[in-house]
Design a protein around this motif. Structure first.
Motif, mmCIF file in Angstrom:
data_model
loop_
_atom_site.group_PDB
_atom_site.id
_atom_site.type_symbol
_atom_site.label_atom_id
_atom_site.label_comp_id
_atom_site.label_asym_id
_atom_site.label_seq_id
_atom_site.Cartn_x
_atom_site.Cartn_y
_atom_site.Cartn_z
ATOM 1 N N CYS A 123 -43.106 -38.626 112.560
ATOM 2 C CA CYS A 123 -43.382 -38.470 113.573
ATOM 3 C C CYS A 123 -41.790 -38.391 114.528
ATOM 4 C CB CYS A 123 -44.203 -40.155 114.307
ATOM 5 S SG CYS A 123 -43.743 -40.440 115.637
ATOM 6 N N HIS A 124 -42.244 -37.790 115.760
ATOM 7 C CA HIS A 124 -41.328 -36.869 116.703
ATOM 8 C C HIS A 124 -40.654 -37.686 117.066
ATOM 9 C CE1 HIS A 124 -44.747 -36.790 119.797
ATOM 10 N NE2 HIS A 124 -43.598 -36.879 120.627
ATOM 11 N N TRP A 125 -41.292 -38.962 117.804
ATOM 12 C CA TRP A 125 -40.395 -40.119 118.408
ATOM 13 C C TRP A 125 -38.636 -40.367 118.446
ATOM 14 C CZ3 TRP A 125 -44.061 -44.699 118.919
ATOM 15 C CH2 TRP A 125 -45.175 -44.134 118.666
ATOM 16 N N GLY A 126 -38.069 -40.102 118.839
ATOM 17 C CA GLY A 126 -36.644 -40.187 118.747
ATOM 18 C C GLY A 126 -35.478 -39.020 117.891
ATOM 19 N N LEU A 127 -36.340 -38.421 117.505
ATOM 20 C CA LEU A 127 -35.714 -37.747 116.962
ATOM 21 C C LEU A 127 -34.480 -36.345 117.401
ATOM 22 C CD1 LEU A 127 -38.209 -35.942 114.381
ATOM 23 C CD2 LEU A 127 -37.090 -37.822 114.057
ATOM 24 N N ALA A 128 -34.675 -36.118 118.774
ATOM 25 C CA ALA A 128 -33.673 -35.309 119.236
ATOM 26 C C ALA A 128 -31.617 -36.275 119.899
ATOM 27 C CB ALA A 128 -34.181 -35.101 120.426
ATOM 28 N N GLU A 129 -32.466 -37.555 119.310
ATOM 29 C CA GLU A 129 -31.203 -38.526 119.190
ATOM 30 C C GLU A 129 -30.077 -38.484 118.537
ATOM 31 O OE1 GLU A 129 -32.033 -41.924 121.672
ATOM 32 O OE2 GLU A 129 -33.532 -41.837 121.652
ATOM 33 N N LEU A 130 -31.085 -37.844 116.894
ATOM 34 C CA LEU A 130 -30.103 -37.795 115.883
ATOM 35 C C LEU A 130 -29.320 -36.274 115.417
ATOM 36 C CD1 LEU A 130 -33.106 -39.985 114.008
ATOM 37 C CD2 LEU A 130 -31.593 -40.869 115.247
ATOM 38 N N ASP A 131 -28.203 -37.088 114.810
ATOM 39 C CA ASP A 131 -27.143 -35.969 114.339
ATOM 40 C C ASP A 131 -27.318 -35.980 112.672
ATOM 41 O OD1 ASP A 131 -25.425 -34.217 113.730
ATOM 42 O OD2 ASP A 131 -23.208 -35.664 114.246
ATOM 43 N N GLY A 132 -28.419 -34.616 112.417
ATOM 44 C CA GLY A 132 -28.133 -34.026 111.155
ATOM 45 C C GLY A 132 -29.683 -33.617 111.022
ATOM 46 N N PRO A 133 -29.996 -32.610 109.380
ATOM 47 C CA PRO A 133 -30.833 -31.493 109.663
ATOM 48 C C PRO A 133 -32.655 -32.682 109.636
ATOM 49 C CG PRO A 133 -30.024 -31.898 107.675
ATOM 50 C CD PRO A 133 -29.012 -33.071 108.664
ATOM 51 N N VAL A 134 -33.498 -33.022 110.581
ATOM 52 C CA VAL A 134 -34.261 -33.326 110.096
ATOM 53 C C VAL A 134 -35.663 -33.136 109.620
ATOM 54 C CG1 VAL A 134 -36.734 -34.363 111.694
ATOM 55 C CG2 VAL A 134 -34.051 -34.389 112.401
ATOM 56 N N VAL A 135 -36.290 -33.282 108.541
ATOM 57 C CA VAL A 135 -37.613 -32.796 107.769
ATOM 58 C C VAL A 135 -38.714 -33.590 108.436
ATOM 59 C CG1 VAL A 135 -38.628 -32.366 105.938
ATOM 60 C CG2 VAL A 135 -36.461 -32.191 105.882
ATOM 61 N N LEU A 136 -39.549 -32.679 108.990
ATOM 62 C CA LEU A 136 -40.305 -33.891 110.262
ATOM 63 C C LEU A 136 -41.845 -33.324 108.962
ATOM 64 C CD1 LEU A 136 -42.083 -35.195 111.816
ATOM 65 C CD2 LEU A 136 -41.937 -32.992 113.458
ATOM 66 N N MET A 137 -42.999 -34.339 109.116
ATOM 67 C CA MET A 137 -43.458 -34.190 108.311
ATOM 68 C C MET A 137 -45.320 -34.720 109.193
ATOM 69 S SD MET A 137 -42.755 -36.382 105.117
ATOM 70 C CE MET A 137 -41.416 -35.589 105.262
ATOM 71 N N PRO A 138 -45.498 -34.888 108.965
ATOM 72 C CA PRO A 138 -47.794 -35.400 109.566
ATOM 73 C C PRO A 138 -47.670 -37.333 108.643
ATOM 74 C CG PRO A 138 -48.230 -33.274 108.268
ATOM 75 C CD PRO A 138 -46.877 -33.360 108.384
ATOM 76 N N HIS A 139 -48.496 -37.385 109.734
ATOM 77 C CA HIS A 139 -48.786 -38.608 108.818
ATOM 78 C C HIS A 139 -50.151 -39.036 108.761
ATOM 79 C CE1 HIS A 139 -48.016 -39.521 113.698
ATOM 80 N NE2 HIS A 139 -49.774 -40.759 113.635
ATOM 81 N N GLY A 140 -50.584 -38.277 108.886
ATOM 82 C CA GLY A 140 -52.587 -38.233 108.963
ATOM 83 C C GLY A 140 -52.833 -36.622 108.484
ATOM 84 N N VAL A 141 -53.696 -36.258 108.764
ATOM 85 C CA VAL A 141 -54.292 -35.476 107.647
ATOM 86 C C VAL A 141 -54.126 -33.756 108.743
ATOM 87 C CG1 VAL A 141 -56.332 -34.021 107.571
ATOM 88 C CG2 VAL A 141 -56.489 -36.856 107.269
ATOM 89 N N GLY A 142 -53.007 -33.644 108.640
ATOM 90 C CA GLY A 142 -52.163 -32.101 109.271
ATOM 91 C C GLY A 142 -51.397 -32.532 110.026
ATOM 92 N N SER A 143 -50.585 -31.331 110.931
ATOM 93 C CA SER A 143 -50.338 -31.565 111.552
ATOM 94 C C SER A 143 -51.101 -31.236 113.028
ATOM 95 C CB SER A 143 -48.712 -30.114 111.829
ATOM 96 O OG SER A 143 -47.619 -30.959 110.337
ATOM 97 N N LEU A 144 -52.069 -30.169 113.180
ATOM 98 C CA LEU A 144 -52.823 -30.624 114.286
ATOM 99 C C LEU A 144 -53.521 -31.445 115.179
ATOM 100 C CD1 LEU A 144 -54.532 -26.976 113.023
ATOM 101 C CD2 LEU A 144 -52.642 -27.406 114.644
ATOM 102 N N GLY A 145 -54.141 -32.526 114.055
ATOM 103 C CA GLY A 145 -54.851 -33.479 114.550
ATOM 104 C C GLY A 145 -56.063 -33.577 114.980
ATOM 105 N N SER A 146 -56.907 -34.322 115.305
ATOM 106 C CA SER A 146 -58.132 -33.690 115.738
ATOM 107 C C SER A 146 -58.163 -34.522 117.442
ATOM 108 C CB SER A 146 -59.520 -34.514 115.005
ATOM 109 O OG SER A 146 -59.153 -33.885 113.807
ATOM 110 N N ARG A 147 -57.657 -35.159 117.863
ATOM 111 C CA ARG A 147 -57.265 -35.691 119.081
ATOM 112 C C ARG A 147 -57.661 -35.306 120.394
ATOM 113 N NH1 ARG A 147 -57.489 -41.619 118.485
ATOM 114 N NH2 ARG A 147 -56.550 -41.538 117.080
ATOM 115 N N ILE A 148 -58.193 -35.525 120.672
ATOM 116 C CA ILE A 148 -57.796 -34.701 121.750
ATOM 117 C C ILE A 148 -56.897 -35.253 123.607
ATOM 118 C CG2 ILE A 148 -58.953 -34.408 124.683
ATOM 119 C CD1 ILE A 148 -61.589 -34.008 123.559
#
Length: 381
Positions: free
Chosen positions: A80-105
């Motif tokens: 999840c992208h919450w709070g990541l900009a505050e951290l010091d270190g290389p970030v590996v970001l992945m989706p927590h559901g089906v894919g990174s696009l999502g289905s919700r408006i």
């Protein structure tokens, strides 16, 4: 400290669904004596009730957010992208559901907005994730149009959660027994995401109705509610609302785990625009989808694809006949949905492991890491 020179990995857990996805990856890293794993919950303004208790139950080293933002990490794992900009270190970001696009408006009503837009991935001119783990090659193409700056760090790694479901299929009978199913009884998995367009949001009595309308000797109804439902209202409140349904025989799974094993055991899946129904089609499970949830579905999304395959569920009509009409998806339909879930079936854990070790500057251990089957379901008693 007892040891020096240990690489530090931070696991960012803003909510349960992110935590559970990251737990799929941790076995590939945490047994290495050269690595120490820490856990923290971002203070973003979205503080879900019970998240502190959840991370404590993980039995890892939990550090406060103020310590996390003042510490240099060798890798930061996030779903999840919450709070990541505050951290010091290389970030590996992945989706927590089906894919990174999502289905919700989105909340703003923009039907074209998805999770690969630059407002999720960038802060000013800087790309936040060092590595963006995508599920499919199609997502990589979308990323190139939506946020080309993030393309150099994009890795198509598949879906570790789906890989674990596939690994669990041989244990279907064990999962059925854990859920309390009798021989010959059909398991109907009923899932609801959150929002007013969800199955539970559109009809709060849906679980009781299904448990009462589907004859108990023939059916066992199993409920899966999105973790946000549990954390927004509390375990006590949700179980109180489900009391009538539980009296009628409903089996309720906790928000943390069990739904993947239940999908592997299910004969029919009833749901909405959430990820569970998309995974169900990918596993070949007959599906029934609430027509009410389509109001919240982004056009062209995986959930819309599922809506064209599943039996449409009309909440203003008797439910049992609609459930009984569900049949397995055709092979071509199932394959199309699988392609929206993963572009690297069975490879997610090894690909993400290699990615993390490259960032850590360490050689990978010589032993492989097998994909663990979905954990045994433990219904709420």
């Amino acid at each position: 400290m007892s040891r020096s020179g240990v690489k530090r990995v931070l696991v960012v857990v803003p909510h349960v669904q992110a935590g559970e996805r990251l737990l799929d990856i941790l076995p590939a890293l945490e047994s290495d004596m050269r690595i120490q794993v820490m856990i923290s919950t971002p203070e973003t303004g979205y503080r879900w009730s019970g998240i502190e208790e959840y991370v404590r139950r993980l039995d890892g080293l939990v550090i406060p957010w103020h310590q996390a933002v003042s510490t240099r990490f060798d890798v930061v794992l996030a779903a999840c992208h919450w709070g990541l900009a505050e951290l010091d270190g290389p970030v590996v970001l992945m989706p927590h559901g089906v894919g990174s696009l999502g289905s919700r408006i989105g909340y703003d009503g923009d039907a074209d907005r998805h999770n690969l837009h630059r407002d999720h991935l960038m802060l000013g001119d800087d790309v936040i994730p060092t590595v963006l783990a995508l599920a499919t090659d199609e997502e990589r193409a979308v990323l190139g149009e939506a946020c080309a700056e993030a393309l150099p760090g994009a890795v198509v790694a598949g879906d570790p959660s789906f890989d674990r479901m596939l690994a669990g299929l041989p244990y279907r009978d064990v999962y059925r027994e854990a859920l309390g199913a009798e021989p010959g009884q059909r398991i109907v998995l009923v899932s609801s995401t959150w929002s007013k367009h969800s199955l539970f949001g559109a009809d709060p009595a849906i679980f009781a109705r299904l448990a009462e309308e589907l004859p108990r000797p023939e059916y066992l109804v199993v409920a899966v509610l999105h973790p946000f439902v549990w954390h927004a209202y509390s375990r006590r409140q949700v179980l109180a609302w489900l009391a009538r349904a539980r009296e009628a025989g409903l089996v309720v799974l906790p928000p943390e785990e069990g739904w993947r094993a239940a999908l592997a055991a299910a004969d029919v899946a009833v749901g909405d625009l959430g990820s569970v129904l998309q995974y169900a089609v990918g596993l070949g499970v007959p599906t029934v989808m609430s027509t009410c949830s389509l109001a919240g579905v982004r056009p062209g999304s995986p959930a819309e694809m599922v809506s064209r395959i599943a039996v449409p569920l009309r909440l203003d009509r008797p439910l049992a006949p609609q459930v009984s009409r569900a049949g397995p998806p055709a092979d071509a339909e199932r394959e199309r949905v699988v392609r929206t879930i993963t572009g690297r079936p069975g490879q997610a854990l090894s690909l993400l492991r290699g990615t993390c070790y490259a960032l850590l500057g360490l050689d990978q251990p010589s032993h492989g890491v097998p994909v663990s089957p979905a954990s045994l379901p433990e219904p709420i008693r």
